[in-house]
Design an enzyme around this catalytic site. Structure first.
Site, PDB file in Angstrom:
ATOM      1  CG  ASN A  11       0.618   4.164  -3.313  1.00 36.05           C
ATOM      2  OD1 ASN A  11      -0.021   5.109  -4.129  1.00 36.05           O
ATOM      3  ND2 ASN A  11       1.116   2.965  -3.855  1.00 36.05           N
ATOM      4  CB  CYS A  13       8.397   0.577   0.543  1.00 38.20           C
ATOM      5  SG  CYS A  13       8.914   1.721   1.586  1.00 38.20           S
ATOM      6  NE  ARG A  14       4.644  -2.893   2.389  1.00 38.25           N
ATOM      7  CZ  ARG A  14       4.036  -3.979   3.284  1.00 38.25           C
ATOM      8  NH1 ARG A  14       3.682  -4.466   3.858  1.00 38.25           N
ATOM      9  NH2 ARG A  14       3.611  -2.269   3.507  1.00 38.25           N
ATOM     10  CB  SER A  15       1.710  -0.801  -3.064  1.00 33.69           C
ATOM     11  OG  SER A  15       1.260   0.618  -2.851  1.00 33.69           O
TER      12      SER A  15
END
Ligand code: 4NP
Length: 170
Positions: A11, A13-15
């Site tokens: 939680n 980087c991507r999300s």
């Protein structure tokens, strides 16, 4: 109102990138939504997004630096209609966690980007800056696919108010 939770491992980087990108594009599209993000892991709870993710997002006009990491919980399956995983490993963890009564949608986020070259958003944490740009490309495509899906699958207010609502001056 459609409620969407984006989930990756940390939680950071991507999300959070998905949350910020989706929110801005969904607002522009006039969608009635709530978006949040969480990680299946607990290492980064309370932390701000990875500075590389925040600056890559900012370069495309998305502000995510204020977000703070949290871990996904079983309660999230009551609070959200869509729980969308960045990769298959996190999807498997969410399937393990989901109550059997969960009637929402638990899927890979990139299912909403059928033309994208990948089915999973690659973890950019241990890679270079190119990884963060690739993450953004995939997330922008899936966000637009999800917005289009939500616009056709959520029930519209059958009797919209005839006048635009105005904010009262204070
Ligand atoms: P995310 O990236 O899942 O996209 O937030 C990662 C962040 C941290 C770690 C792994 C992935 N980590 O191992 O600490």
């Amino acid at each position: 109102m459609v409620r969407i939770l984006f989930v990756c491992l940390g939680n950071i980087c991507r999300s959070p990138t998905a949350e910020g990108v989706f929110a801005r594009r969904a607002e522009a599209a006039g969608l009635d939504f709530e978006a949040d993000s969480a990680g299946t892991g607990d290492w980064h709870i309370g932390k701000a997004p990875d500075p590389r993710a925040a600056s890559a997002a900012k370069a495309r006009g998305y502000e995510i630096a204020h977000l703070r990491a949290r871990q996904v919980s079983r309660d999230d399956f009551s609070a959200f209609d869509y729980v969308l995983a960045m990769d298959r490993m996190n999807l498997a963890e969410l399937q393990r966690l989901a109550p059997t009564r969960f009637k929402g949608t638990l899927r890979l986020f990139l299912d909403f980007a059928p033309d994208a070259p990948l089915r999973e958003v690659p973890d950019p944490y241990y890679g270079g800056d190119d990884g963060f740009a690739e993450v953004l490309d995939l997330i922008e495509a899936a966000s637009d696919g999800l917005i289009a899906h939500a616009q056709t699958h959520t029930r519209k207010n059958p009797r919209p108010s005839p006048l635009p609502l105005r904010r009262t001056r204070s």
